[in-house]
Design a protein around this motif. Structure first.
Motif, mmCIF file in Angstrom:
data_model
loop_
_atom_site.group_PDB
_atom_site.id
_atom_site.type_symbol
_atom_site.label_atom_id
_atom_site.label_comp_id
_atom_site.label_asym_id
_atom_site.label_seq_id
_atom_site.Cartn_x
_atom_site.Cartn_y
_atom_site.Cartn_z
ATOM 1 N N VAL A 84 9.761 4.492 -12.841
ATOM 2 C CA VAL A 84 8.900 3.393 -13.278
ATOM 3 C C VAL A 84 8.541 3.615 -14.741
ATOM 4 N N PRO A 85 8.884 2.681 -15.636
ATOM 5 C CA PRO A 85 8.554 2.878 -17.054
ATOM 6 C C PRO A 85 7.051 2.780 -17.285
ATOM 7 N N PRO A 86 6.560 3.409 -18.330
ATOM 8 C CA PRO A 86 5.118 3.348 -18.611
ATOM 9 C C PRO A 86 4.736 2.017 -19.241
ATOM 10 N N PHE A 87 3.490 1.639 -19.050
ATOM 11 C CA PHE A 87 2.952 0.472 -19.737
ATOM 12 C C PHE A 87 2.484 0.894 -21.124
ATOM 13 N N SER A 88 2.672 0.011 -22.081
ATOM 14 C CA SER A 88 2.268 0.311 -23.449
ATOM 15 C C SER A 88 0.750 0.379 -23.543
ATOM 16 N N SER A 145 8.412 -5.327 -5.477
ATOM 17 C CA SER A 145 7.359 -6.216 -5.963
ATOM 18 C C SER A 145 7.854 -7.081 -7.114
ATOM 19 N N VAL A 146 8.589 -6.469 -8.041
ATOM 20 C CA VAL A 146 9.134 -7.236 -9.162
ATOM 21 C C VAL A 146 10.078 -8.314 -8.643
ATOM 22 N N SER A 147 10.894 -7.962 -7.653
ATOM 23 C CA SER A 147 11.811 -8.936 -7.068
ATOM 24 C C SER A 147 11.046 -10.104 -6.450
ATOM 25 N N ASN A 206 0.860 -1.179 0.000
ATOM 26 C CA ASN A 206 0.000 0.000 0.000
ATOM 27 C C ASN A 206 0.897 1.229 0.000
ATOM 28 N N TYR A 207 1.567 1.435 -1.122
ATOM 29 C CA TYR A 207 2.570 2.484 -1.195
ATOM 30 C C TYR A 207 1.968 3.880 -1.172
ATOM 31 N N LYS A 208 0.660 4.009 -1.472
ATOM 32 C CA LYS A 208 0.044 5.329 -1.533
ATOM 33 C C LYS A 208 0.032 6.008 -0.165
ATOM 34 N N ASN A 209 0.006 5.210 0.898
ATOM 35 C CA ASN A 209 -0.040 5.771 2.242
ATOM 36 C C ASN A 209 1.343 5.926 2.858
ATOM 37 N N ASN A 210 2.370 5.667 2.082
ATOM 38 C CA ASN A 210 3.729 5.755 2.595
ATOM 39 C C ASN A 210 4.265 7.155 2.314
ATOM 40 N N SER A 211 4.707 7.854 3.374
ATOM 41 C CA SER A 211 5.161 9.234 3.224
ATOM 42 C C SER A 211 6.627 9.339 2.841
ATOM 43 N N HIS A 243 7.089 4.819 -3.902
ATOM 44 C CA HIS A 243 6.410 4.149 -5.007
ATOM 45 C C HIS A 243 7.402 3.361 -5.849
ATOM 46 N N GLU A 244 8.518 3.995 -6.225
ATOM 47 C CA GLU A 244 9.526 3.318 -7.038
ATOM 48 C C GLU A 244 10.116 2.115 -6.302
ATOM 49 N N ARG A 245 10.395 2.296 -5.012
ATOM 50 C CA ARG A 245 10.950 1.185 -4.240
ATOM 51 C C ARG A 245 9.947 0.032 -4.153
ATOM 52 N N ALA A 246 8.677 0.366 -3.923
ATOM 53 C CA ALA A 246 7.652 -0.675 -3.829
ATOM 54 C C ALA A 246 7.538 -1.455 -5.131
ATOM 55 N N VAL A 247 7.670 -0.754 -6.255
ATOM 56 C CA VAL A 247 7.595 -1.429 -7.552
ATOM 57 C C VAL A 247 8.771 -2.384 -7.723
#
Length: 270
Positions: A251-255, A79-81, A62-67, A72-76
């Motif tokens: 974070v790269p964009p999705f096509s 998550s990929v890892s 729930n990265y949106k609530n992280n100050s 966001h980038e770290r969470a992504v």
């Protein structure tokens, strides 16, 4: 001699094949992928969620609530890892199951050799047939094994499990194929026998060799998948370390224009 109803004796069971065909047809038309790994779990993509959540993060973060800045980038990246580690675990379990199948094929080959031996008597040949049936039934059981409620094997072509992995400026879909046991040699062994009057094909050394070759090809493909996933995991780990040292990562964009969906799929024709 052919079995009276071979569909009831092939691996995996027909119920899995039917439901898989129905579900993959529906998912393919809507999303392009049957299953993905998001948040470390194998799930179906939820079209109502943003792409980054349904394809990568899932419900785990729930990265949106992280100050914390750049959370966001770290969470992504984390998550990929986690998703790649889950994919590696799936391939590891598939490899273990394939090794078990290989062991049972060896037992079947031994049973056939014992039947073909000129010193073999009626009692020994009957015993070899019993051992063959035990090994064959064990292969059928192994063929039903799952990982995170997803079948490790298929009985024909099936949609892969896909992991979204960032590249330099886009997202790529790395596929994990479920080993297809609907191979001619493996099916002949499944429907065969080494001795007796029961329905089934009489096996010979050629049919056993063909089954072994098909099994070996599945093992090689599985190991190649493991290597690809491990290589991508190393790359994500390096990105996380660099990120921790203060280096930026976006974070790269999705096509949104590709006819193949939001992910590039470099190995979709492999």
């Amino acid at each position: 001699m052919i079995m009276s109803n071979p569909k009831q004796h092939s691996f995996p069971g027909p119920q899995f094949v039917t439901s898989n065909k129905l579900s993959t047809k529906k998912i393919k038309s809507e999303y392009g992928f049957a299953k993905i790994i998001a948040g470390g779990r194998i799930v179906r993509p939820d079209p109502h969620k943003p792409e980054i959540e349904r394809m990568v993060i899932g419900d785990k973060f729930n990265y949106k609530n992280n100050s914390v800045p750049s959370s966001h980038e770290r969470a992504v990246l984390e998550s990929v890892s986690i998703n790649l580690e889950a994919g590696i675990a799936m391939v590891d379990k598939q490899e273990t199951a394939l090794a078990k199948i290989g062991g049972k094929l060896s037992e079947i080959a031994l049973a056939l050799n014992q039947v073909k031996s000129p010193r073999s008597c009626e009692k020994a040949r009957t015993s070899s047939q019993v051992k063959f049936e035990e090994s064959r039934d064990r292969i059928r059981e192994i063929a039903q094994e799952t990982f995170d409620h997803v079948a490790l094997f298929s009985n024909g072509p099936s949609k892969p499990v896909t992991i979204a992995v960032p590249s330099s400026n886009a997202w790529e879909g790395i596929n994990i194929d479920r080993s297809n046991l609907n191979q001619p040699g493996l099916q002949v062994v499944d429907k065969g026998k080494v001795y007796g009057n029961n329905p089934g094909f009489f096996l010979d050394s050629g049919s056993i060799t063909k089954a072994f070759n098909e099994w070996r090809s599945l093992c090689i493909h599985n190991r190649l998948q493991w290597g690809l996933l491990f290589e991508r995991l190393h790359g994500i780990t390096r990105s996380l370390k660099n990120f921790g040292k203060g280096k930026t990562w976006r974070v790269p964009p999705f096509s949104s224009q590709s006819k193949l969906g939001p992910l590039r799929r470099p190995n979709r024709n492999n």
